[in-house]
Design a protein around this motif. Sequence first.
Motif, PDB file in Angstrom:
ATOM      1  N   ASP A 107       0.833  -1.192   0.000  1.00 45.39           N
ATOM      2  CA  ASP A 107       0.000   0.000   0.000  1.00 45.39           C
ATOM      3  C   ASP A 107       0.878   1.258   0.000  1.00 45.39           C
ATOM      4  OD1 ASP A 107      -2.426   1.082  -0.177  1.00 45.39           O
ATOM      5  OD2 ASP A 107      -3.051   0.757   1.887  1.00 45.39           O
ATOM      6  N   TYR A 108       1.924   1.186  -0.811  1.00 50.22           N
ATOM      7  CA  TYR A 108       2.956   2.216  -0.790  1.00 50.22           C
ATOM      8  C   TYR A 108       2.435   3.563  -1.292  1.00 50.22           C
ATOM      9  CZ  TYR A 108       7.700   4.093  -1.442  1.00 50.22           C
ATOM     10  OH  TYR A 108       8.836   4.839  -1.383  1.00 50.22           O
ATOM     11  N   LEU A 109       1.573   3.516  -2.322  1.00 52.09           N
ATOM     12  CA  LEU A 109       1.115   4.775  -2.914  1.00 52.09           C
ATOM     13  C   LEU A 109       0.255   5.573  -1.931  1.00 52.09           C
ATOM     14  CD1 LEU A 109       0.378   3.678  -6.576  1.00 52.09           C
ATOM     15  CD2 LEU A 109       2.422   4.765  -5.628  1.00 52.09           C
ATOM     16  N   ARG A 110      -0.530   4.856  -1.127  1.00 51.70           N
ATOM     17  CA  ARG A 110      -1.339   5.555  -0.125  1.00 51.70           C
ATOM     18  C   ARG A 110      -0.416   6.221   0.911  1.00 51.70           C
ATOM     19  NH1 ARG A 110      -6.589   4.789   2.559  1.00 51.70           N
ATOM     20  NH2 ARG A 110      -7.033   2.862   1.476  1.00 51.70           N
ATOM     21  N   ALA A 111       0.621   5.485   1.319  1.00 52.20           N
ATOM     22  CA  ALA A 111       1.577   6.053   2.278  1.00 52.20           C
ATOM     23  C   ALA A 111       2.267   7.278   1.672  1.00 52.20           C
ATOM     24  CB  ALA A 111       2.610   5.012   2.667  1.00 52.20           C
ATOM     25  N   PHE A 112       2.533   7.198   0.377  1.00 53.66           N
ATOM     26  CA  PHE A 112       3.159   8.333  -0.315  1.00 53.66           C
ATOM     27  C   PHE A 112       2.218   9.543  -0.251  1.00 53.66           C
ATOM     28  CE2 PHE A 112       4.598  10.904  -3.806  1.00 53.66           C
ATOM     29  CZ  PHE A 112       5.963  10.674  -3.866  1.00 53.66           C
ATOM     30  N   GLY A 113       0.938   9.290  -0.508  1.00 47.68           N
ATOM     31  CA  GLY A 113      -0.069  10.357  -0.435  1.00 47.68           C
ATOM     32  C   GLY A 113      -0.155  10.948   0.967  1.00 47.68           C
ATOM     33  N   ASN A 114      -0.142  10.082   1.983  1.00 49.03           N
ATOM     34  CA  ASN A 114      -0.188  10.565   3.371  1.00 49.03           C
ATOM     35  C   ASN A 114       1.009  11.445   3.689  1.00 49.03           C
ATOM     36  OD1 ASN A 114      -2.532   9.158   3.917  1.00 49.03           O
ATOM     37  ND2 ASN A 114      -1.459   7.369   4.712  1.00 49.03           N
ATOM     38  N   SER A 115       2.185  10.983   3.257  1.00 52.97           N
ATOM     39  CA  SER A 115       3.396  11.765   3.515  1.00 52.97           C
ATOM     40  C   SER A 115       3.339  13.107   2.803  1.00 52.97           C
ATOM     41  CB  SER A 115       4.629  10.993   3.034  1.00 52.97           C
ATOM     42  OG  SER A 115       5.069  10.123   4.035  1.00 52.97           O
ATOM     43  N   ALA A 116       2.850  13.085   1.558  1.00 57.24           N
ATOM     44  CA  ALA A 116       2.762  14.331   0.780  1.00 57.24           C
ATOM     45  C   ALA A 116       1.797  15.296   1.466  1.00 57.24           C
ATOM     46  CB  ALA A 116       2.301  14.022  -0.635  1.00 57.24           C
ATOM     47  N   PHE A 117       0.652  14.781   1.897  1.00 55.78           N
ATOM     48  CA  PHE A 117      -0.340  15.630   2.570  1.00 55.78           C
ATOM     49  C   PHE A 117       0.275  16.276   3.814  1.00 55.78           C
ATOM     50  CE2 PHE A 117      -3.460  15.957   6.003  1.00 55.78           C
ATOM     51  CZ  PHE A 117      -4.403  16.799   5.425  1.00 55.78           C
ATOM     52  N   VAL A 118       0.910  15.444   4.626  1.00 60.39           N
ATOM     53  CA  VAL A 118       1.480  15.941   5.886  1.00 60.39           C
ATOM     54  C   VAL A 118       2.592  16.949   5.607  1.00 60.39           C
ATOM     55  CG1 VAL A 118       2.885  15.260   7.880  1.00 60.39           C
ATOM     56  CG2 VAL A 118       0.875  13.931   7.276  1.00 60.39           C
ATOM     57  N   ALA A 119       3.475  16.617   4.686  1.00 60.63           N
ATOM     58  CA  ALA A 119       4.645  17.475   4.453  1.00 60.63           C
ATOM     59  C   ALA A 119       4.234  18.812   3.841  1.00 60.63           C
ATOM     60  CB  ALA A 119       5.644  16.753   3.561  1.00 60.63           C
ATOM     61  N   ILE A 120       3.298  18.781   2.884  1.00 56.00           N
ATOM     62  CA  ILE A 120       2.893  20.033   2.227  1.00 56.00           C
ATOM     63  C   ILE A 120       2.143  20.929   3.212  1.00 56.00           C
ATOM     64  CG2 ILE A 120       1.402  21.012   0.425  1.00 56.00           C
ATOM     65  CD1 ILE A 120       2.127  18.501  -1.262  1.00 56.00           C
ATOM     66  N   LEU A 121       1.178  20.328   3.923  1.00 59.75           N
ATOM     67  CA  LEU A 121       0.397  21.123   4.879  1.00 59.75           C
ATOM     68  C   LEU A 121       1.293  21.682   5.987  1.00 59.75           C
ATOM     69  CD1 LEU A 121      -2.444  22.066   5.521  1.00 59.75           C
ATOM     70  CD2 LEU A 121      -2.793  19.998   6.852  1.00 59.75           C
ATOM     71  N   THR A 122       2.204  20.855   6.485  1.00 63.47           N
ATOM     72  CA  THR A 122       3.118  21.307   7.538  1.00 63.47           C
ATOM     73  C   THR A 122       3.964  22.472   7.025  1.00 63.47           C
ATOM     74  OG1 THR A 122       3.259  19.078   8.411  1.00 63.47           O
ATOM     75  CG2 THR A 122       4.978  20.593   9.107  1.00 63.47           C
ATOM     76  N   THR A 123       4.474  22.339   5.812  1.00 61.79           N
ATOM     77  CA  THR A 123       5.347  23.381   5.268  1.00 61.79           C
ATOM     78  C   THR A 123       4.598  24.699   5.134  1.00 61.79           C
ATOM     79  OG1 THR A 123       6.502  21.654   4.060  1.00 61.79           O
ATOM     80  CG2 THR A 123       6.930  23.918   3.376  1.00 61.79           C
ATOM     81  N   ILE A 124       3.389  24.644   4.564  1.00 58.55           N
ATOM     82  CA  ILE A 124       2.616  25.882   4.362  1.00 58.55           C
ATOM     83  C   ILE A 124       2.299  26.540   5.715  1.00 58.55           C
ATOM     84  CG2 ILE A 124       0.396  26.788   3.572  1.00 58.55           C
ATOM     85  CD1 ILE A 124       0.463  24.621   1.376  1.00 58.55           C
ATOM     86  N   LEU A 125       1.759  25.739   6.628  1.00 54.21           N
ATOM     87  CA  LEU A 125       1.366  26.307   7.933  1.00 54.21           C
ATOM     88  C   LEU A 125       2.583  26.782   8.737  1.00 54.21           C
ATOM     89  CD1 LEU A 125      -1.427  23.826   9.085  1.00 54.21           C
ATOM     90  CD2 LEU A 125      -1.705  26.170   8.302  1.00 54.21           C
ATOM     91  N   ALA A 126       3.648  25.996   8.707  1.00 50.76           N
ATOM     92  CA  ALA A 126       4.826  26.347   9.511  1.00 50.76           C
ATOM     93  C   ALA A 126       5.460  27.634   9.007  1.00 50.76           C
ATOM     94  CB  ALA A 126       5.833  25.200   9.478  1.00 50.76           C
ATOM     95  N   LEU A 127       5.546  27.754   7.689  1.00 53.28           N
ATOM     96  CA  LEU A 127       6.142  28.977   7.131  1.00 53.28           C
ATOM     97  C   LEU A 127       5.308  30.197   7.503  1.00 53.28           C
ATOM     98  CD1 LEU A 127       8.190  27.250   5.699  1.00 53.28           C
ATOM     99  CD2 LEU A 127       7.647  28.406   3.569  1.00 53.28           C
ATOM    100  N   PHE A 128       4.005  30.040   7.370  1.00 50.76           N
ATOM    101  CA  PHE A 128       3.109  31.157   7.628  1.00 50.76           C
ATOM    102  C   PHE A 128       3.171  31.567   9.108  1.00 50.76           C
ATOM    103  CE2 PHE A 128      -1.259  32.619   8.697  1.00 50.76           C
ATOM    104  CZ  PHE A 128      -1.229  33.803   7.968  1.00 50.76           C
ATOM    105  N   ILE A 129       2.979  30.623   9.979  1.00 52.19           N
ATOM    106  CA  ILE A 129       2.895  30.939  11.412  1.00 52.19           C
ATOM    107  C   ILE A 129       4.252  31.377  11.971  1.00 52.19           C
ATOM    108  CG2 ILE A 129       2.502  29.905  13.700  1.00 52.19           C
ATOM    109  CD1 ILE A 129       0.241  28.278  12.338  1.00 52.19           C
ATOM    110  N   SER A 130       5.296  30.639  11.615  1.00 48.73           N
ATOM    111  CA  SER A 130       6.615  30.956  12.174  1.00 48.73           C
ATOM    112  C   SER A 130       7.139  32.291  11.653  1.00 48.73           C
ATOM    113  CB  SER A 130       7.601  29.846  11.859  1.00 48.73           C
ATOM    114  OG  SER A 130       7.138  28.635  12.386  1.00 48.73           O
ATOM    115  N   SER A 131       6.867  32.600  10.384  1.00 50.54           N
ATOM    116  CA  SER A 131       7.374  33.876   9.863  1.00 50.54           C
ATOM    117  C   SER A 131       6.617  35.048  10.482  1.00 50.54           C
ATOM    118  CB  SER A 131       7.303  33.910   8.331  1.00 50.54           C
ATOM    119  OG  SER A 131       5.966  33.851   7.912  1.00 50.54           O
ATOM    120  N   LEU A 132       5.308  34.858  10.704  1.00 48.77           N
ATOM    121  CA  LEU A 132       4.539  35.924  11.381  1.00 48.77           C
ATOM    122  C   LEU A 132       5.078  36.147  12.794  1.00 48.77           C
ATOM    123  CD1 LEU A 132       0.713  35.547  10.651  1.00 48.77           C
ATOM    124  CD2 LEU A 132       2.168  37.501  10.204  1.00 48.77           C
ATOM    125  N   ALA A 133       5.356  35.051  13.499  1.00 49.05           N
ATOM    126  CA  ALA A 133       5.882  35.161  14.861  1.00 49.05           C
ATOM    127  C   ALA A 133       7.232  35.869  14.846  1.00 49.05           C
ATOM    128  CB  ALA A 133       6.015  33.773  15.478  1.00 49.05           C
TER     129      ALA A 133
END
Lengths: 439, 275
Positions: free
Chosen positions: B68-94
């Motif tokens: 079930d590698y492709l699903r895991a790939f999708g999960n990782s992509a979701f987590v990494a992209i969302l984390t990157t967007i939110l982290a950049l936004f929140i941390s740069s504002l702080a």
Amino acid sequence: MKKVITLLFVAVLILTLSACKGKDADFSDGKITIWAWDPNFNISIMNTAKGIYGDDVEIIIVDMAKGDLETKLHASLSTDGDLPDIVLIEDYMAGKYLSSYPGKFADLSDSIDHSKFIPAKVAIGTFDGAQYSVPFDSGVSGMFIRNDLVTDADVAAASIAGVTTFAQFVEAEITWDEFIAVGQAYTARTGDAFMANNFADGGLFRTILNSTQSWYTNADGDFEFNGNPGVEEASRIYKEIYDAEVMFNGTSTEIYKAATDWATWVDPLGNGDVATVTTGVWISGTVKSTTANSGDWTVMKTPRADITGAVNYSNLGGSSWYVLADGDVDESVAFLKAIYEENQDNFYDTILINNGAIGSLISAASSTAYTANDPFFTNTAIWNDFALWSALIPAIDYGFYTYEADEALMNAMPAFLDGTSSLSTFLNEAEVAAKSKVE
Amino acid sequence: MRKPNKIVKIIKLSFTYMFLSIVSFICVFPFYWMLAGGTSTSNEVSSGNISIGSNLVENYRILVEQSDYLRAFGNSAFVAILTTILALFISSLAAYGFEIFKSKRKSKVYGVLLLTMMVPFAALMIPLYKVVIYLELSNKLISVVLPAVATVFLIFFFKQSFIKFPREIIQSARIDGANEFRIFRSIVFPAMKPTYAAAAILTFTASWNNFLWPLITLSSNELQTLPLKISILSSSYTPHYGVILLSIVIATLPSIIVFFSLQKYFVAGLTGAVK
């Protein structure tokens, strides 16, 4: 730029919301969640069980790496986090979990009939008089030997009482010293190794130790290496094997092939670089994976340590199922009882044929799959042999810290093997190191 | 006199190149071995074969069908992209707040924040997991994202580059009537793109490779991320080395793509966005 920012926000909002309303946890009523490792063995076997049990209950099997499962289980047990209903625990680790997390595992003394399982396995899941495990796969050991490589002359050269031919040898109950003597004759004749061993791994050490009816600890559960006859004998045998060099074509040759990891230990089994392997029955799948060797392998009893009480039966590895007290205990026990205790639809035959798994249910050993001859192993009923041997494994209290003891001994072992430490110095050092790991 | 000098120069250069070649080889060889292994059978890998094999398609088939590698790939992509967007936004504002606004206690709070960088994650793991359980977020992908969206390192990273940002521009924007968020969005953000790019690479890679926290907080097969899947593949009694190496090759690709696509900003971002 404004558009980009707005888009970014919308994207983040959608993603966040969709994540929040994501899948609920799996741990609700009417479901049994199981944590286990190894898709080719435990997971595959549990899927067979699931197929037999039917669709009345939804069974969810979560696949994790063994080490990961242990990390996660510790974290969840200590925080009341997400836990499954059933979890697979390796036998060497069972004592640690049962003692560290009292009340977290369901007491199965009354719900499972443990007298139907082999006593050595039941003893492992017993803590403070209560039985917690549903015994699963046996790690019963044997000595796999190549009948096309080892000859009558090799056996005869070892001067074993009443044993002059290979056919007599595989039926005999030999000691490790006799094993080494045959190995020396074999290596002196062929130049090839008789066995492969990773001297930094405690697998063979534990196999020898278990057969001496002792373990790393004394009656109080404290580490005791020095003065422990089993540990001393297993150390002596390790060194005997390490030192057993013979002359081949004028050069001093070792009877073992030094392995450094799993792959270098397993690979020689397929290509004929070694003539024997003494380990748990679970290696049979790997041995059989080289189909070209069909008919070339035979299995005999595990060699015996040369001390009082030692037997030709031992164990390496193996695991059992445990039910979590906070989970759906009734459903979980009903499932495990039907499959593992009552052998629904000849479950044990199926997993023996499909996975090479020897279960711990005593009555399963008399079924047709167990008594059938296996052409790969010179048409002998090796599964029946393993099942009989597994009932004779000495019951051992593994205590809480098998791997800590194992690591301490293996770290100190090189100095003993190369002769710079005496046996007592080596064992003292290892004992101190082991104690410091758990204090 | 000139000739011997030239010879010495050539010898020096050839030593330099030789040294660099050896170092490059040492750095690149493991990657090559991983690639070659991903195309080979398990036996070829364990026998030490280092040439490109012919088992790539079969390895890929096993990987996708069995794990079930492709699903895991999708999960990782979701987590990494969302984390990157939110982290950049929140941390740069702080970071913007910490650097631009004047407050007496600001430096004390910032000091405490920096101190928390010294605490290893393993020590925070159990309390953090308790919080996640309390909020009923365990076994959801968002539980992997949320703890990573405000990181002290990123705040520190952004703050360091905001130091160089000319205050006159911010002040003139204020005089022109822009509110603080507008200033941040329209003036500071565009000028700091290289810093954001560098931060994005660091955050994405860290999130993509995160192992311990997803292991603790995610409990079902469907939600497992790539590092967890690779760990499972590696732990079987009969590991398939070709498939394991192929899974690592595929798992490495997104980080490489993100790095190379943002590479031109990366060095500028690390050395300071505003010149």
